[in-house]
Enzyme design. Structure first.
Site, PDB file in Angstrom:
ATOM      1  CB  SER A  50      42.943  40.838  38.756  1.00 29.12           C
ATOM      2  OG  SER A  50      43.140  39.972  37.673  1.00 29.12           O
ATOM      3  CB  THR A 184      38.072  36.188  38.866  1.00 28.68           C
ATOM      4  OG1 THR A 184      37.756  37.209  39.792  1.00 28.68           O
ATOM      5  CG2 THR A 184      38.091  34.839  39.529  1.00 28.68           C
ATOM      6  CB  THR A 202      39.653  36.591  42.407  1.00 30.96           C
ATOM      7  OG1 THR A 202      39.673  37.968  42.020  1.00 30.96           O
ATOM      8  CG2 THR A 202      38.715  36.443  43.591  1.00 30.96           C
ATOM      9  NE  ARG A 212      33.789  42.150  47.228  1.00 32.30           N
ATOM     10  CZ  ARG A 212      34.172  41.528  46.116  1.00 32.30           C
ATOM     11  NH1 ARG A 212      35.240  40.781  46.111  1.00 32.30           N
ATOM     12  NH2 ARG A 212      33.486  41.669  45.006  1.00 32.30           N
ATOM     13  CB  VAL A 213      33.700  37.004  51.038  1.00 33.59           C
ATOM     14  CG1 VAL A 213      33.805  35.754  50.189  1.00 33.59           C
ATOM     15  CG2 VAL A 213      34.585  36.876  52.277  1.00 33.59           C
ATOM     16  N   GLY A 214      33.865  38.058  47.831  1.00 38.58           N
ATOM     17  CA  GLY A 214      33.160  38.175  46.555  1.00 38.58           C
ATOM     18  C   GLY A 214      32.457  36.895  46.151  1.00 38.58           C
ATOM     19  CG  ASP A 215      31.830  36.461  41.972  1.00 38.41           C
ATOM     20  OD1 ASP A 215      32.833  37.089  42.356  1.00 38.41           O
ATOM     21  OD2 ASP A 215      31.629  36.194  40.770  1.00 38.41           O
ATOM     22  CB  THR A 235      35.458  36.840  35.602  1.00 37.26           C
ATOM     23  OG1 THR A 235      36.294  37.948  35.936  1.00 37.26           O
ATOM     24  CG2 THR A 235      35.101  36.952  34.127  1.00 37.26           C
ATOM     25  N   GLY A 236      33.861  39.140  37.162  1.00 37.54           N
ATOM     26  CA  GLY A 236      33.193  40.432  37.087  1.00 37.54           C
ATOM     27  C   GLY A 236      32.794  40.939  38.452  1.00 37.54           C
ATOM     28  N   GLY A 238      31.475  40.803  41.456  1.00 38.50           N
ATOM     29  CA  GLY A 238      30.975  39.726  42.295  1.00 38.50           C
ATOM     30  C   GLY A 238      29.893  40.159  43.260  1.00 38.50           C
TER      31      GLY A 238
HETATM   32  C1  SD4 Z   1      35.072  39.538  42.766  1.00 37.39           C
HETATM   33  N1  SD4 Z   1      34.496  38.446  40.714  1.00 37.39           N
HETATM   34  O1  SD4 Z   1      35.683  39.361  43.810  1.00 37.39           O
HETATM   35  C2  SD4 Z   1      35.599  38.913  41.503  1.00 37.39           C
HETATM   36  C3  SD4 Z   1      36.491  39.883  40.835  1.00 37.39           C
HETATM   37  C4  SD4 Z   1      36.466  39.933  39.357  1.00 37.39           C
HETATM   38  O2  SD4 Z   1      36.527  41.290  37.502  1.00 37.39           O
HETATM   39  O3  SD4 Z   1      36.258  38.966  38.671  1.00 37.39           O
HETATM   40  N2  SD4 Z   1      36.632  41.126  38.800  1.00 37.39           N
HETATM   41  O4  SD4 Z   1      34.063  40.247  42.696  1.00 37.39           O
END
Ligand code: SD4
Length: 324
Positions: A50, A184, A202, A212-215, A235-236, A238
């Site tokens: 990941s 992440t 990540t 797409r861009v995450g958090d 993490t999680g 995003g």
């Molecule tokens: C995201 N937070 O791009 C990251 C991915 C992640 O558990 O942490 N997933 O959304």
């Protein structure tokens, strides 16, 4: 009681913790050097598939990366989103911080910048990421997939749904590695001199819509650092978490004197109010090196492991927090 220096990171990514500690303490590097080294270690190892290349293919089968690094002494920050074909995303983020006046570069242009800075362009696809992609294609490819868009199956399959991940999470994990997939690395480093640095890296969400861009590369969302208060990293999911700037919130709560565990919990609670069982976790450390973590309970996700290495533990220690 707090003990500096401190290296702390999300999940059980112990080699990353050790890489950061070694750079900070043994090689007498700065906290920026250490946080970069820690995240880069995960990029190299493809932590749980990941982080780094060869994971989380998007709707077109490509792996792209998000990363950031923030220096809490100067409040400088560099980040990259949707980075193509460059493995060392956190290194590119640091280059953005140190060699431009910008904060966030994205997409193909971020890759061009990386190459200008001497980073190697390479394919981020692996057999593993291709397998994930083709498995998903088999079950999810519907030609007429997006509202008001003419079907063009040659272009993409979709729509993006996070179901595969959630379904997977609700299954019993087969191995330790399975248990922690799709996550992440978020890292907080506090030097002996009190410099707080936070960084993330990540490959984001699996089967995301391209672009797409995450958090993780967003200031205050994926991470935040301020040497006058503390640091945090998340993490999680995003797409949900970035709307609430949980890392910023946690740091500001610590500034007001709230302990790190409560700060982390409050940042998660704020999101839970709207998304009862979202999947996410956060780590927090105050400027003096006290630390805490919190996570949101989600099917198949009841506790969250994180790594700590400080002058008290004198070795990398995995701690766990129960999700609520
Ligand atoms: C995201 N937070 O791009 C990251 C991915 C992640 O558990 O942490 N997933 O959304």
């Amino acid at each position: 009681q707090a003990f500096l220096p401190l290296v702390m990171n999300t999940w059980h990514f112990e080699n990353a913790t050790v890489a950061a500690w070694d750079r900070l303490v043994r090689a007498r590097g700065s906290a920026v050097d250490a946080a970069e080294a820690g995240c880069a270690q995960c990029e190299l190892e493809q932590c749980d598939g990941s982080v780094g290349y060869g994971g989380s293919p998007d709707e077109l089968g490509e792996t792209t990366l998000d990363a950031m690094i923030m220096n809490g002494d100067t409040m400088d920050l560099g980040a990259v989103g949707n980075l193509h074909r460059v493995k060392n995303a956190v290194g590119v983020a640091r280059a953005v911080m140190e060699h431009t006046d910008h904060t966030l570069l994205v997409g193909e242009a971020a890759s061009a910048f990386a190459q200008d800075m001497g980073f190697k362009a390479e394919d981020l696809t692996t057999n593993r990421s291709l397998n994930i992609f083709f498995q998903w294609l088999k079950t999810n490819c519907q030609p007429n997939f997006r509202k008001n868009v003419l079907p063009d199956p040659s272009k993409s399959c979709g729509p993006y749904k996070p179901e595969p991940k959630q379904k997977w999470r609700s299954q019993k994990p087969r191995t330790q590695t399975d248990l922690h997939s799709h996550d992440t690395i978020g890292m907080i480093v506090i030097g002996q001199n009190g410099q707080v640095v936070a960084a993330t890296s990540t490959n984001g969400a699996t089967h995301k819509v391209p672009g797409r861009v995450g958090d993780s590369p967003v200031a205050g969302a994926g991470a935040y650092a301020d040497s006058t208060a503390g640091g945090a990293a998340a993490t999680g999911q995003g797409d949900i978490m970035m709307r609430f700037l949980p890392s910023y919130l946690a740091v500001e709560l610590m500034r007001s004197g709230i302990d790190p565990t409560t700060a982390c919990k409050t940042a998660i609670s704020r999101i839970k109010k709207y998304h009862g069982d979202f999947f996410g976790a956060i780590i927090c450390a105050s400027k003096t090196g006290e630390y805490g973590a919190a996570c949101s309970k989600h099917p198949g996700f009841g506790e969250f492991p994180f790594m700590v290495f400080n002058s008290r533990t004198n070795r990398p220690v995995m701690e766990k927090v129960d999700c609520f």
